[in-house]
Motif scaffolding. Structure first.
Motif, short mmCIF file in Angstrom:
data_model
loop_
_atom_site.label_atom_id
_atom_site.label_comp_id
_atom_site.label_asym_id
_atom_site.label_seq_id
_atom_site.Cartn_x
_atom_site.Cartn_y
_atom_site.Cartn_z
N UNK A 233 33.21 -32.34 12.07
CA UNK A 233 32.46 -31.61 12.99
C UNK A 233 31.95 -32.65 14.04
N UNK A 234 32.20 -33.97 13.96
CA UNK A 234 31.78 -34.76 14.99
C UNK A 234 32.79 -34.73 16.25
N UNK A 235 32.29 -34.35 17.27
CA UNK A 235 33.17 -33.87 18.71
C UNK A 235 34.18 -34.91 18.86
N UNK A 236 34.20 -36.38 18.63
CA UNK A 236 35.13 -37.46 18.84
C UNK A 236 36.18 -37.34 18.04
N UNK A 237 36.07 -36.20 16.89
CA UNK A 237 37.26 -36.20 15.88
C UNK A 237 38.50 -35.60 16.76
N UNK A 238 38.31 -34.65 17.62
CA UNK A 238 39.43 -33.92 18.34
C UNK A 238 40.14 -34.82 19.23
N UNK A 239 39.66 -36.05 19.49
CA UNK A 239 40.29 -37.02 20.70
C UNK A 239 40.91 -38.21 19.90
N UNK A 240 40.98 -38.39 18.81
CA UNK A 240 41.59 -39.53 17.91
C UNK A 240 43.26 -39.15 18.30
N UNK A 241 43.83 -40.40 18.46
CA UNK A 241 45.27 -40.20 18.69
C UNK A 241 45.69 -41.30 17.91
N UNK A 242 47.18 -41.22 18.07
CA UNK A 242 48.02 -42.35 17.39
C UNK A 242 47.92 -42.86 16.01
N UNK A 243 47.70 -44.08 15.89
CA UNK A 243 47.65 -44.76 14.45
C UNK A 243 46.36 -44.36 13.82
N UNK A 244 45.38 -44.14 14.67
CA UNK A 244 44.10 -43.66 14.41
C UNK A 244 44.00 -42.49 13.62
N UNK A 245 44.87 -41.78 14.52
CA UNK A 245 45.09 -40.20 14.13
C UNK A 245 45.55 -40.31 12.72
N UNK A 246 46.58 -40.93 12.41
CA UNK A 246 47.17 -40.95 11.20
C UNK A 246 46.47 -41.50 9.91
N UNK A 247 45.64 -42.40 10.23
CA UNK A 247 44.83 -43.02 9.37
C UNK A 247 43.71 -42.00 8.93
N UNK A 248 43.18 -41.36 9.87
CA UNK A 248 42.19 -40.42 9.93
C UNK A 248 42.52 -39.12 8.84
#
Length: 696
Positions: A233-248
């Motif tokens: 629900x944190x708005x910035x969650x939708x904008x994570x990309x690349x390796x950070x998205x994979x880790x998330x």
């Protein structure tokens, strides 16, 4: 005699009455230790004489106490002039500087000598009042102008009582979170007609390995714990990309596995495991740049929270570097205002900002949950809980050291239920420092809690009047009561509740000194009434109190987080649990017989009232009869313990235990002990059959 007089001048009791016919003398050593914690040396007869002379001289010369309370009057009535103003020397002039700066206009061109004029013109708020006596003495003190009562709930509403961590959904990461709270509020408000959801304190915890799971011994009461955040629900969650998205995404998968394990057989909520997943997830989200609007909103939050938030975030950054016990930090860092702390704050600026960001995100999700309750038509909304104190090694105790009594712990004296008394390990506020500051720490605390609250519950509300102080290293039996200015504490509470439009509920169970409930009722603070304790204690046989004679100004409920669930009470399983843990003071057979007698008496009474038409024997019907009884009372709020709705047997907390029982770690479960998700609760036929009893 001198020590007793000195103690009385500082609100320290030299004796107490555990029952009307018994008076217990407090040891002199305890009185001396408590006075020392208040900055008064009473270690020798000479020191007592000197301190008494100074205290009496100060009292005689003082024009006004540090804080003066003025209560507004109900519409159509005239407010009463405070006794502090009526006792001023004739000709003393008074002038009020209001909260917004400037000088309040007096009714006459010159500063007024008429206290009634101050009373008539001072607006609600916390102001500065200056008095100038003809003999040259002056005093500038805090003037708290409070509404005569806190806001009131509607004449009748019902809602759920729940420990939020215990309420897992298919989307939470191993413990209930603020997204679950919003869902519970929206569903119960819209489909069950619920008017409120009362939850446990969400205060920030002291990090540890393991972390203390109790929500009633927090690091800070001023700011909430980000462990309750819904990551997605944190708005910035939708904008994570690349390796950070994979880790998330990988963290999310681990969270799903953790949730599944908690919902398995005999599994417990593991707050540390949840935080071990959420912390790296939040660090990823914090690296996402904020948009211009979000950045402006964050800056506004920082400005509004000011020094309190900076101190809070600094403590958590320092705890990461040096451990969570600030007493063990390098000497310079133990002082929040030292040059060493200022340098450390600069060196750790990124971590300080990170912890500020977490406070902001949590505040936003708290606001969203409150909005969900409001949008669902809840008359009250989310009822937040204020713990009685904080951990001595936590953020609040570090940031506000001057306001806490060093070497003291809050507890309870010996009574009929606990012959050894209790030590809760919480440092008490110093009443003298509170008064001298115009109750600034207390005001800030209430303002922060009420920011996103539909109402506020105050744990151990009797602490607004007095608290049992236990000197460090002593047994609880060696403590004494220290009195607070209840008028000022209640006035600040009424003012902040008025500003938030929030009713207040006081937990007033147990031993309550005469006059406390009457004072709370006068200011509109609701009490707490639990079915099993409501008896005619003066009548022959102490029968159940008829529902029509219950007090109106209360939350009426069948149980609390510290008591057995209604199913466990009715079946006697709570006695067997305490027997297995060695907590009984009588043989098992005696305890079971006494318990069966009490339960049978209640069931017979419920049947006599026509609330149990089928007679005893059906557990579900007996629980429904209990809540039908609560509806017969005039109580303004009726609370349904959420585990009662599905037959959960286990108490969330079992007083008297530490590692013998999984306190504060149990998910809500059905009658067989199988944990249930929020989605399963919402679909439970048993829950709906109970809630049908409460629907208008």
């Amino acid at each position: 005699m001198g020590l007793a007089r000195l103690a009385a001048l500082h609100g320290v009791a030299t004796s107490y009455a555990p029952s009307p016919d018994i008076t217990v003398k407090v040891p002199d050593d305890t009185v001396v230790a408590v006075l020392a914690a208040l900055g008064v040396d009473a270690s020798t007869p000479e020191a007592v004489t000197d301190a008494l002379t100074r205290a009496e001289s100060t009292a005689a010369e003082r024009l006004l106490p540090p804080t003066v309370v003025l209560w507004s009057a109900p519409e159509g009535e005239r407010p009463e002039v405070p006794a502090a103003l009526t006792g001023l020397p004739p000709g003393t002039t008074l002038q009020v500087e209001p909260e917004d700066g400037g000088t309040a206009p007096a009714p006459d061109p010159a500063p007024t000598t008429d206290p009634a004029a101050v009373v008539a013109h001072a607006p609600l708020g916390v102001h500065r009042l200056t008095a100038r006596a003809p003999d040259g003495r002056t005093a500038t003190v805090t003037l708290v102008v409070a509404p005569h009562q806190v806001p009131q709930p509607p004449p009748r509403t019902h809602g759920f009582l729940v420990q939020l961590y215990s309420l897992l959904s298919e989307r939470s990461w191993g413990m209930g979170d603020l997204g679950d709270l919003a869902e519970l509020a929206a569903w119960s408000g819209r489909h069950l007609g619920a008017g409120f959801v009362q939850i446990n304190p969400l205060h920030a915890a002291v990090p540890g390995d393991p972390t203390d799971p109790s929500p009633y011994r927090p690091s800070s009461r001023r700011f909430p714990d980000p462990v309750h955040l819904r990551i997605e629900a944190v708005p910035e969650y939708a904008y994570v990309r690349g390796a950070d998205r994979e880790q998330l995404d990988a963290l999310g998968e681990k969270a799903a596995a953790l949730r599944a394990s908690v919902l398995g057989e005999d599994a417990l909520i593991d707050r540390d495991a949840v935080w071990a997943l959420k912390l790296p997830a939040l660090e990823i989200l914090a690296a996402v740049p904020l948009g211009p609007g979000r950045r402006a909103e964050y800056c506004d939050f920082l400005a509004a929270q000011g020094q309190a938030l900076e101190d809070h975030a600094t403590w958590y950054a320092l705890a990461e570097a040096h451990g969570p016990r600030w007493h063990d930090w390098p000497a310079g860092l133990r002082d929040p205002r030292s040059p060493e702390t200022a340098r450390a704050r600069r060196d750790l600026l990124d971590r300080v900002d990170f912890h500020c960001r977490l406070a902001w995100l949590t505040d936003q999700q708290l606001a969203a949950a409150s909005g969900a309750a409001r949008d669902a038509g809840m008359a009250v909304g989310i009822v937040h809980d204020l713990a009685v104190g904080v951990h001595p090694g936590g953020a609040d105790a570090w940031a506000q050291q001057d306001a806490f009594a060093a070497g003291m712990s809050v507890g309870a004296p010996p009574d009929a239920f606990n012959a050894l008394g209790q030590d809760w390990g919480l440092p008490p506020w110093r009443p003298d420092v509170l008064a001298a500051s115009g109750y600034a720490p207390y005001r800030g605390l209430l303002k922060g809690l009420l920011r996103n609250a539909g109402a506020l519950r105050i744990d151990h509300v009797m602490g607004l009047f007095r608290l049992w102080w236990v000197p460090q290293g002593e047994q609880p039996t060696q403590g004494t009561y220290v009195r607070y200015d209840a008028e000022a504490m209640l006035a600040v509470l009424a003012l902040e509740a008025h500003r938030a439009g929030a009713p207040v509920v006081g937990e007033d169970l147990g031993t309550v000194e005469p006059g406390v409930r009457e004072a709370l009722e006068r200011r509109g603070v609701l009490g707490t009434s639990v079915l099993w304790f409501e008896r005619d204690w003066e009548g022959p046989g102490q029968p159940p109190l008829p529902p029509g004679t219950w007090r109106e100004d209360c939350v009426a409920t069948a149980t609390t987080h510290d008591l057995p669930s209604t199913a466990a009470r009715l079946t006697g399983e709570h006695v067997e649990l305490r027997h297995r843990l060695g907590l009984l003071t009588r043989p098992l057979a005696q305890e079971q017989a006494a318990d069966r007698t009490e339960v049978g008496e209640w069931l017979t009474y419920l049947g006599r009232l026509g609330l149990l038409p089928g007679g005893p024997g059906d557990e579900e019907e007996e629980i429904r009869a209990v809540y039908r009884f609560l509806l017969r009372t005039p109580a303004r709020m009726v609370g349904v313990w959420l585990p009662d709705a599905v037959g959960d047997r286990r108490p969330q907390n079992l007083p008297g235990t530490w590692d013998q029982y999984p306190n504060w770690r149990l998910p809500v479960a059905d009658a067989t002990g199988r944990p249930m998700t929020l989605e399963e609760l919402a679909a439970s036929p048993r829950l709906h059959r109970l809630m049908d009893v409460l629907r208008p």
